[in-house]
Design an enzyme around this catalytic site. Structure first.
Site, mmCIF file in Angstrom:
data_model
loop_
_atom_site.group_PDB
_atom_site.id
_atom_site.type_symbol
_atom_site.label_atom_id
_atom_site.label_comp_id
_atom_site.label_asym_id
_atom_site.label_seq_id
_atom_site.Cartn_x
_atom_site.Cartn_y
_atom_site.Cartn_z
ATOM 1 N N GLU A 198 0.815 -1.208 0.000
ATOM 2 C CA GLU A 198 0.000 0.000 0.000
ATOM 3 C C GLU A 198 0.853 1.264 0.000
ATOM 4 O OE1 GLU A 198 -2.614 -3.273 1.228
ATOM 5 O OE2 GLU A 198 -0.615 -2.624 1.882
ATOM 6 N N HIS A 231 -8.970 -5.863 11.476
ATOM 7 C CA HIS A 231 -9.659 -5.685 10.192
ATOM 8 C C HIS A 231 -11.050 -5.097 10.371
ATOM 9 C CE1 HIS A 231 -7.149 -8.909 7.833
ATOM 10 N NE2 HIS A 231 -6.401 -8.005 8.429
#
Length: 326
Positions: free
Chosen positions: A60, A129
């Site tokens: 990322e 998450h």
């Protein structure tokens, strides 16, 4: 009007903008050959080719920085993050890069980039998450933050985000990709920074955004059966925040409840509560109530998840407290 899934509305928005503007491209993990982790980009590789629908390594930090550089040089990237939990790996690029380049360059460089992907809990995925970062990014000048609650809003707002000359974080939900909603076949845009009055009411104002709007809608229906008229506002965009719509509603109903899927400290609900008491204190007939997640990491067990997240019963109870019905 036709009914399509949330993911299809997002796909249509990207396809229409890529067909309209050759500078728009999509980049992220598994967006091309795999058709997207959540099948949002299904068929787009075949339609636009590998130069405009680009699979990336699991990095990322790297592909976010690459996208920012591309935006500075005239392209309009859409960066798909598999989840905004993973955006923490690239937060320096987003907050110290994309958000500040226009100001630090004296207006010489725009950064027309969209970072999109799911935020918040998605069931039994564990604490790492299942976090909400809307209020984190909304705290940073230079960024715009959009959190749609339905397919119609998702398409219209994503198209506007892609056309915007500033960096936009477009935050979705894994639990909403299969949601169905009415979406016009013709192209349309929705303005960034304008809340949506989902339902008019006279007794109390209820404010929410994202998938919590579904909780709010159920609570409104419960209150209707008890003769209470609730005005429901869907913020749609949390930076810029349409405070004028909320304040105007509170001046009419004199009461406010806010429902948000995020930890309570320094939440969007906290800011709204502050702004309303600042600008509409004399109109309030009861203290403002806000409903957030409990202040703990989200557990894995479904029973604990249910206990920690905002729900309809909590929302109804808060509405009744503010109306002095309990």
């Amino acid at each position: 009007m036709r009914t399509i899934q949330f993911r299809a509305a997002l796909r249509e928005a990207m396809i229409e903008e890529m067909e309209r503007d050759a500078m728009v491209f999509l980049m992220g993990e598994e967006v091309a050959a795999y058709n997207g982790a959540y099948k949002v980009s299904q068929g787009m590789l075949e339609r636009f080719g590998a130069k405009r629908v680009i699979d990336t390594p699991i990095s990322e930090l790297g592909f976010t920085g690459l996208g920012i550089g591309a935006a500075m040089n005239g392209l309009r990237p859409i960066i798909e993050l598999m989840t905004f939990n993973f955006s923490l790996v690239a937060i320096d690029q987003i907050v110290n890069g994309a958000a500040k380049i226009y100001a630090m360059s004296g207006g010489q460089y725009h950064v027309p980039i969209v970072f999109r992907g799911p935020t918040g809990n998605a069931g039994m995925l564990g604490a790492q998450h299942s976090q909400n970062f809307e209020n984190w990014y909304a705290n940073c000048p230079g960024l715009k933050v959009i959190v749609p609650s339905n397919p119609y809003d998702a398409k219209g707002l994503l198209k506007s985000a892609i056309r915007d000359d500033d960096p936009v974080l477009f935050m979705e939900s894994e639990l909403m990709y299969g949601d169905l909603g009415e979406v016009p076949a013709d192209a349309y845009l929705l303005p960034i920074g304008k809340a949506h009055l989902r339902q008019e009411g006279t007794d109390i104002t209820l404010v929410s955004f994202g998938k919590m709007v579904k909780i709010a809608e159920e609570a409104v229906q419960v209150m209707q059966t008890q003769g209470v008229s609730v005005e429901l506002i869907d913020l749609r965009t949390i930076r810029p925040l349409d405070l004028s719509a909320v304040i105007a509603s509170v001046k009419k109903t004199n009461r406010l409840v806010i429902v948000e899927e995020a930890w309570p400290l320094a939440s969007i609900a906290s800011e709204i509560a502050y702004q309303v008491q600042k600008h509409a204190f004399d109109y309030l007939d009861a203290p403002i109530q806000k409903i957030n997640n409990l202040d703990v990491p989200l557990p894995y067990a479904p029973t604990l998840i249910e206990a920690i997240l905002p729900n309809v019963a909590q929302t109804v109870a808060a509405l009744k407290r503010v109306l002095y019905l309990t």
